[in-house]
Design an enzyme around this catalytic site. Structure first.
Site, short mmCIF file in Angstrom:
data_model
loop_
_atom_site.label_atom_id
_atom_site.label_comp_id
_atom_site.label_asym_id
_atom_site.label_seq_id
_atom_site.Cartn_x
_atom_site.Cartn_y
_atom_site.Cartn_z
N LEU A 8 44.79 99.87 123.51
CA LEU A 8 45.19 98.48 123.72
C LEU A 8 45.62 98.22 125.15
O LEU A 8 46.65 97.60 125.42
CB LEU A 8 46.30 98.10 122.74
CG LEU A 8 45.88 98.15 121.26
CD1 LEU A 8 47.08 97.98 120.36
CD2 LEU A 8 44.82 97.09 120.97
N MET A 11 41.69 95.31 128.33
CA MET A 11 40.42 94.97 127.68
C MET A 11 40.50 95.15 126.17
O MET A 11 40.01 94.32 125.40
CB MET A 11 39.28 95.81 128.26
CG MET A 11 38.77 95.29 129.59
SD MET A 11 37.27 96.12 130.17
CE MET A 11 36.05 95.54 129.00
N SER A 121 31.27 95.24 130.16
CA SER A 121 31.67 94.59 131.40
C SER A 121 32.27 93.24 131.07
O SER A 121 31.85 92.56 130.13
CB SER A 121 30.46 94.41 132.33
OG SER A 121 30.84 93.79 133.55
N LYS A 173 25.39 100.97 132.09
CA LYS A 173 26.67 100.46 132.61
C LYS A 173 27.05 101.17 133.90
O LYS A 173 27.59 100.56 134.83
CB LYS A 173 27.77 100.64 131.56
CG LYS A 173 29.17 100.21 132.03
CD LYS A 173 29.21 98.75 132.47
CE LYS A 173 30.60 98.17 132.55
NZ LYS A 173 31.55 98.90 133.36
N HIS A 176 25.04 99.59 136.56
CA HIS A 176 25.62 98.25 136.73
C HIS A 176 26.81 98.31 137.68
O HIS A 176 26.93 97.51 138.62
CB HIS A 176 26.05 97.72 135.36
CG HIS A 176 27.02 96.58 135.38
ND1 HIS A 176 28.38 96.74 135.63
CD2 HIS A 176 26.85 95.25 135.14
CE1 HIS A 176 28.98 95.57 135.57
NE2 HIS A 176 28.09 94.65 135.26
N ASN A 177 27.69 99.29 137.47
CA ASN A 177 28.87 99.39 138.33
C ASN A 177 28.52 99.86 139.73
O ASN A 177 29.17 99.48 140.70
CB ASN A 177 29.89 100.33 137.69
CG ASN A 177 30.65 99.67 136.55
OD1 ASN A 177 30.14 98.77 135.91
ND2 ASN A 177 31.85 100.11 136.30
N GLU A 180 27.50 96.84 141.46
CA GLU A 180 28.72 96.09 141.75
C GLU A 180 29.36 96.58 143.05
O GLU A 180 29.81 95.78 143.87
CB GLU A 180 29.68 96.25 140.58
CG GLU A 180 31.05 95.64 140.73
CD GLU A 180 31.94 96.06 139.58
OE1 GLU A 180 32.89 96.82 139.82
OE2 GLU A 180 31.66 95.65 138.44
#
Length: 302
Positions: A8, A11, A121, A173, A176-177, A180
């Site tokens: 928790l 995100m 993301s 992912k 993807h980063n 970025e």
């Protein structure tokens, strides 16, 4: 469909809230009992341990992990294996290294437990905007998860998709980063040039606002950069120190292993390395951007 969500942080808590807002029942667990209480107060069902969480789910259980990559994932999976049943599903929604995902899949397969990797993301904005999710695993198991994925995504048919077998979600992912990193570095360098130009006394926030609409370099990252410049035009008290959480390194490593040229991503990674000790407005911009899109802590000047 009742989902168990473990972890928790920002995100994980926001994903729990988004699921509940769309009438999904969620059982939550975190080592931090205060974090559990915060989402229980908003309607989630709490648990005191992984075993307690698993006991509150119906088979086939779905246990969605939103915990830091590396050892915490391994330890959690090892604790889950003896308390889950055959055909239960473990989803790793964190930024795990895809090679670790492949290894963990083999371990879970021996116990006849399904493993799905969801590269996620969206950062702290996911609660409002939805999450972009790159999903790997057995296709029929992913289909079983579709109601969850459609709820968490920006729309039922956009922002998420099945990209291939186990490991593919985290691999996509990871890249993807890496992209970025390159985009952020380009923006940071551009604003650094503008900042160093004394001839025109440029207002960088005004420039960012102009670029945000109609220009070929408009993007969500530029939106966030504009917000950062409005809040702190001179990046005052923000240290020119830019952390990296692993994905850029893994992308560069994959490029090297495959012999695939990736000079921009690799150089962007090296620029982050160089920030650790060298003062630069560009690094301050990068630091502020990471805070804007992901809620990452800002390292301040000492």
């Amino acid at each position: 469909m009742k989902t168990g969500l473990v972890g928790l942080g920002k995100m994980g808590a926001n994903m729990t809230q988004r699921l509940m807002q769309n009438n999904h029942a969620v059982v939550v667990y975190d080592m931090n009992s205060d974090a559990v209480k915060q989402v229980v107060d908003k309607g989630a069902e709490g648990s005191e341990s992984l075993a307690d969480l698993v006991g509150k789910l119906e088979s086939p259980r779905i246990v969605w992990l939103m915990i830091p990559a590396g050892k915490p994932v391994d330890e959690t999976i090892q604790e889950l294996i003896p308390i889950l049943d055959e055909n239960d599903i473990v989803v790793d929604g964190g930024n795990s290294y895809y090679k670790d995902t492949l290894r963990r899949n083999e371990t879970l397969k021996e116990a006849n437990i399904h493993y799905v990797d969801v590269g996620t993301s969206g950062g702290v904005w996911g609660l409002k905007e939805g999450y972009s999710m790159m999903v790997g695993g057995e296709k029929e198991i992913v289909e079983h998860l579709t109601p969850l994925l459609e709820t968490l995504a920006p729309g039922k048919d956009k922002g998420w998709g099945y990209v291939g077998p186990t490991g593919a979600g985290h691999f996509v992912k990871m890249v993807h980063n890496g992209i970025e990193y390159g985009m952020m570095e380009a923006y940071a360098e551009g604003f650094n040039i503008l900042n160093d130009t004394e001839e025109f006394d440029l207002d960088l926030h005004d420039v960012a606002e102009i670029w945000r609409f109609g220009s070929v370099i408009r993007s969500w990252l530029l939106d966030l950069t504009s917000s950062a410049l409005e809040e702190n035009p001179l990046m005052k008290d923000i240290a020119p120190y830019v952390a990296d959480s692993g994905e850029g390194r893994w992308t560069a490593q994959a490029a090297i292993e495959q012999g695939t040229p990736a000079p921009v991503i690799t150089q962007a990674l090296y620029e982050r390395f160089s920030s650790r000790g060298n003062s630069s407005f560009a690094k301050q911009i990068l630091n502020a951007m990471r805070n804007q899109f992901g809620g990452h802590a800002i390292k301040h000047e000492e």
